[in-house]
Scaffold this motif. Structure first.
Motif, PDB file in Angstrom:
ATOM      1  N   LYS A 280      -5.776   1.971   8.486  1.00  0.00           N
ATOM      2  CA  LYS A 280      -6.571   0.981   7.770  1.00  0.00           C
ATOM      3  C   LYS A 280      -6.142   0.882   6.314  1.00  0.00           C
ATOM      4  O   LYS A 280      -5.582   1.818   5.736  1.00  0.00           O
ATOM      5  N   ALA A 281      -6.435  -0.248   5.727  1.00  0.00           N
ATOM      6  CA  ALA A 281      -5.974  -0.531   4.370  1.00  0.00           C
ATOM      7  C   ALA A 281      -6.584   0.439   3.377  1.00  0.00           C
ATOM      8  O   ALA A 281      -7.686   0.971   3.582  1.00  0.00           O
ATOM      9  N   ASP A 282      -5.863   0.681   2.284  1.00  0.00           N
ATOM     10  CA  ASP A 282      -6.404   1.487   1.199  1.00  0.00           C
ATOM     11  C   ASP A 282      -7.753   0.914   0.780  1.00  0.00           C
ATOM     12  O   ASP A 282      -7.904  -0.301   0.628  1.00  0.00           O
ATOM     13  N   GLY A 283      -8.725   1.788   0.606  1.00  0.00           N
ATOM     14  CA  GLY A 283     -10.045   1.341   0.193  1.00  0.00           C
ATOM     15  C   GLY A 283     -10.975   1.004   1.337  1.00  0.00           C
ATOM     16  O   GLY A 283     -12.148   0.670   1.103  1.00  0.00           O
ATOM     17  N   ALA A 284     -10.481   1.073   2.580  1.00  0.00           N
ATOM     18  CA  ALA A 284     -11.340   0.754   3.724  1.00  0.00           C
ATOM     19  C   ALA A 284     -12.453   1.777   3.891  1.00  0.00           C
ATOM     20  O   ALA A 284     -13.502   1.476   4.463  1.00  0.00           O
ATOM     21  N   TYR A 285     -12.223   2.987   3.404  1.00  0.00           N
ATOM     22  CA  TYR A 285     -13.226   4.048   3.467  1.00  0.00           C
ATOM     23  C   TYR A 285     -13.615   4.456   2.056  1.00  0.00           C
ATOM     24  O   TYR A 285     -12.796   4.430   1.131  1.00  0.00           O
ATOM     25  N   ALA A 316      -6.016  10.173   0.029  1.00  0.00           N
ATOM     26  CA  ALA A 316      -6.304   8.892   0.682  1.00  0.00           C
ATOM     27  C   ALA A 316      -5.145   7.911   0.619  1.00  0.00           C
ATOM     28  O   ALA A 316      -5.184   6.871   1.287  1.00  0.00           O
ATOM     29  N   ARG A 317      -4.103   8.227  -0.133  1.00  0.00           N
ATOM     30  CA  ARG A 317      -3.046   7.233  -0.380  1.00  0.00           C
ATOM     31  C   ARG A 317      -2.039   7.150   0.755  1.00  0.00           C
ATOM     32  O   ARG A 317      -1.818   8.109   1.488  1.00  0.00           O
ATOM     33  N   LYS A 318      -1.400   5.972   0.876  1.00  0.00           N
ATOM     34  CA  LYS A 318      -0.407   5.759   1.935  1.00  0.00           C
ATOM     35  C   LYS A 318       1.013   6.069   1.476  1.00  0.00           C
ATOM     36  O   LYS A 318       1.886   6.281   2.301  1.00  0.00           O
ATOM     37  N   TYR A 319       1.290   6.038   0.219  1.00  0.00           N
ATOM     38  CA  TYR A 319       2.641   6.292  -0.301  1.00  0.00           C
ATOM     39  C   TYR A 319       3.678   5.382   0.365  1.00  0.00           C
ATOM     40  O   TYR A 319       4.815   5.767   0.608  1.00  0.00           O
ATOM     41  N   GLY A 320       3.272   4.160   0.703  1.00  0.00           N
ATOM     42  CA  GLY A 320       4.208   3.204   1.289  1.00  0.00           C
ATOM     43  C   GLY A 320       4.425   3.348   2.772  1.00  0.00           C
ATOM     44  O   GLY A 320       5.148   2.554   3.374  1.00  0.00           O
ATOM     45  N   TYR A 323       0.642   5.336   7.618  1.00  0.00           N
ATOM     46  CA  TYR A 323      -0.633   6.038   7.617  1.00  0.00           C
ATOM     47  C   TYR A 323      -0.985   6.535   6.223  1.00  0.00           C
ATOM     48  O   TYR A 323      -0.103   6.810   5.407  1.00  0.00           O
ATOM     49  N   SER A 324      -2.279   6.680   5.985  1.00  0.00           N
ATOM     50  CA  SER A 324      -2.698   7.422   4.808  1.00  0.00           C
ATOM     51  C   SER A 324      -2.177   8.858   4.938  1.00  0.00           C
ATOM     52  O   SER A 324      -2.019   9.370   6.042  1.00  0.00           O
ATOM     53  N   ALA A 325      -1.916   9.480   3.793  1.00  0.00           N
ATOM     54  CA  ALA A 325      -1.431  10.864   3.849  1.00  0.00           C
ATOM     55  C   ALA A 325      -2.431  11.735   4.584  1.00  0.00           C
ATOM     56  O   ALA A 325      -2.075  12.487   5.489  1.00  0.00           O
ATOM     57  N   GLY A 326      -3.695  11.650   4.189  1.00  0.00           N
ATOM     58  CA  GLY A 326      -4.774  12.255   4.949  1.00  0.00           C
ATOM     59  C   GLY A 326      -4.816  13.759   5.004  1.00  0.00           C
ATOM     60  O   GLY A 326      -5.565  14.325   5.794  1.00  0.00           O
ATOM     61  N   TYR A 327      -4.013  14.453   4.179  1.00  0.00           N
ATOM     62  CA  TYR A 327      -3.970  15.909   4.270  1.00  0.00           C
ATOM     63  C   TYR A 327      -4.932  16.542   3.263  1.00  0.00           C
ATOM     64  O   TYR A 327      -5.251  15.964   2.239  1.00  0.00           O
ATOM     65  N   PRO A 328      -5.415  17.761   3.569  1.00  0.00           N
ATOM     66  CA  PRO A 328      -6.376  18.423   2.689  1.00  0.00           C
ATOM     67  C   PRO A 328      -5.713  19.358   1.687  1.00  0.00           C
ATOM     68  O   PRO A 328      -4.674  19.958   1.956  1.00  0.00           O
TER      69      PRO A 328
END
Length: 342
Positions: A280-285, A316-320, A323-328
């Motif tokens: 999902k797009a940046d900012g969707a969550y 939360a960023r996609k870095y291009g 997927y979003s990076a999504g890592y903790p």
């Protein structure tokens, strides 16, 4: 007659401590994580901050998460979803979880069937090959519903899990079909009595074979405000504790919900996300989606002794990328203590 130390221990006389107490097993350390919506092998190469996460969890007897993706491999079927809501990953995402120390996962969730029944069986096979304990899906309803067990130096631990809500037609396990152990909600708003009885019976059976029992619910019957815990879930969680669960853990909402103790047992109504890779797009969550906790808990003979709550922050960023990076990473806030045991 002189007694050596071994004889004294057998006689229960070492330092005045009864022999039964001297031989008592140590506390079991169980780490409970939010859901892992992992779509790529984030461990190759390791993400920034991964080493600190691994060090913080090192030495635990059990590390538990929710594998919230279908596994694409030999035998997996075609996608049952399209676009940004399809979640399917290669088996190396399981290798990444194992690298972090994960020993146990629930597979009962709304994305388990994203590659059909074949994808469910492929995930089971991939987890078995890697020695990861899992529960919540199976070749039929009986195997999907029953507990899985992990033996540790501190004792045996069981996992029972199920999913409620957003389980599409064809995804639920039946007597003849692989799938998810589902708990349905009726039009009245009540949980299906047969599903509840089956689940509580599985917890009771698990408790007869393991002192420590984890029950996990992946819930998509959300309230209008996602951070609110449904009253039915609170009642169901307490019923699970009454049936023998040592702790109740819920996933499903992409953010955290509250926690409580019932009869001394910890109930975590929503641990949010440990890994969250979305198309999902940046900012969707909102910001709450990208915050969670590592619950570092200790149990003694199945009884909760307390937990450290370790804050984590997700990228939360996609870095291009897709997927979003999504890592903790470990957050700057200090850990807090939860619970005092029974």
């Amino acid at each position: 007659m002189m007694l050596d130390r071994r004889s004294l221990l057998a006689a229960g006389l070492v330092l005045g401590i009864p022999a039964a107490q001297a031989r008592r097993p140590r506390d079991m350390r169980v780490i409970l994580l939010g859901q892992s919506l992992i779509q790529q092998n984030l461990c190759a190469p390791p993400w920034p901050g991964m080493d600190a996460i691994v060090r913080r969890m090192a030495g635990a007897d059990v590390i538990f998460t929710d594998l919230e993706t279908a596994i694409d491999g030999p035998g997996a079927g075609p996608p049952t979803r399209t676009g940004e809501v399809l979640h399917a990953a290669k088996p190396d995402v399981i290798d990444c979880l194992k690298t972090m120390g994960v020993t146990m996962v629930t597979t009962a969730n709304n994305h388990a069937w994203d590659l059909g029944s074949g994808g469910i069986l492929t995930a089971i096979d991939a987890l078995d090959r890697r020695g990861i304990v899992h529960a919540g899906t199976g070749r039929d309803l009986e195997t999907a519903s029953r507990a899985a067990f992990q033996n540790t130096p501190a004792g045996r631990v069981a996992l029972v899990s199920a999913a409620a809500g957003a389980i599409r037609d064809g995804a639920a396990a039946t007597a003849e079909r692989p799938g998810v152990a589902e708990i349905r909600r009726l039009a009245s708003g009540e949980l299906d009595p047969g599903d509840v009885v089956r689940t509580l019976d599985a917890i009771r059976a698990a408790r007869s074979s393991a002192a420590t029992v984890i029950f996990c619910l992946h819930n998509h019957y959300w309230e209008k405000v996602q951070a609110d815990t449904p009253e039915w879930q609170r009642s169901f969680a307490r019923a699970c504790i009454d049936a023998g669960a040592s702790t109740f853990v819920a996933h499903g909402t992409p953010l955290m919900q509250g926690m409580e103790q019932y009869k001394g047992a910890p109930i975590f109504h929503g641990l949010g996300n440990f890994i969250f890779q979305t198309r999902k797009a940046d900012g969707a969550y909102g910001p709450a989606t990208w915050r969670s906790l590592i619950v570092d808990a200790r149990f003694r003979d199945g009884r909760f002794q307390g937990a450290d709550l370790v804050p984590v922050q997700l990228d939360a960023r996609k870095y291009g990328g897709e997927y979003s990076a999504g890592y903790p990473v470990l957050a700057k806030e200090r850990s807090t203590r939860f619970g005092t045991g029974r």
